[in-house]
Design an enzyme around this catalytic site. Sequence first.
Site, PDB file in Angstrom:
ATOM      1  N   CYS A  19      -4.427  -0.728  -2.129  1.00 52.11           N
ATOM      2  CA  CYS A  19      -4.875   0.655  -2.277  1.00 52.11           C
ATOM      3  C   CYS A  19      -6.283   0.704  -2.851  1.00 52.11           C
ATOM      4  O   CYS A  19      -6.663  -0.154  -3.641  1.00 52.11           O
ATOM      5  CB  CYS A  19      -3.932   1.421  -3.186  1.00 52.11           C
ATOM      6  SG  CYS A  19      -2.220   1.282  -2.670  1.00 52.11           S
ATOM      7  N   CYS A  43       0.878  -1.170   0.000  1.00 58.32           N
ATOM      8  CA  CYS A  43       0.000   0.000   0.000  1.00 58.32           C
ATOM      9  C   CYS A  43       0.918   1.222   0.000  1.00 58.32           C
ATOM     10  O   CYS A  43       2.092   1.106  -0.325  1.00 58.32           O
ATOM     11  CB  CYS A  43      -1.007  -0.026   1.140  1.00 58.32           C
ATOM     12  SG  CYS A  43      -0.316   0.130   2.783  1.00 58.32           S
ATOM     13  N   CYS A  79      -1.531   3.083  -6.094  1.00 59.74           N
ATOM     14  CA  CYS A  79      -0.745   2.007  -5.487  1.00 59.74           C
ATOM     15  C   CYS A  79       0.683   2.007  -6.018  1.00 59.74           C
ATOM     16  O   CYS A  79       0.916   2.341  -7.174  1.00 59.74           O
ATOM     17  CB  CYS A  79      -1.368   0.655  -5.822  1.00 59.74           C
ATOM     18  SG  CYS A  79      -2.708   0.193  -4.741  1.00 59.74           S
TER      19      CYS A  79
END
Length: 136
Positions: free
Chosen positions: A80, A8, A85
């Site tokens: 994400c 993430c 991302c």
Amino acid sequence: MERILFLCVANSARSQMAEGLGRMLLADLAIVASAGSQPSKVNPYAIEVMRELGTDISLHHSKSVGDFDVQNLDLVITLCAEEVCPVLPGNVRRLHWPTPDPASNDPALSREDMLHRFRTARDQIRKKIEALRTEL
């Protein structure tokens, strides 16, 4: 053993919880790690809601996506949702599990609101990891 990396942005909440859950649920099948494109520090709420499941991530630390070589990975899972991302170049199996970021600086959110947000993210990720287990 599969080598799985959860990604993430900050490597502070979603990917840290995924790493803890992965180690808990996939210990016999995979080596699990996490990273972010802008590492910060592990969110205390993530630590707290993982502790509720008996998993201690308090000694985890945020890691940079640059610390990992895609050649040493079998699977990269991005978490994400509303943000961009991180991307690892290379030929590796990829999954995307969009999970809203539970972290917030909104002063209107109470402690219980924050815990609810983190538990929701944790539980969504847990269900995905449990499903992944059947594929490994």
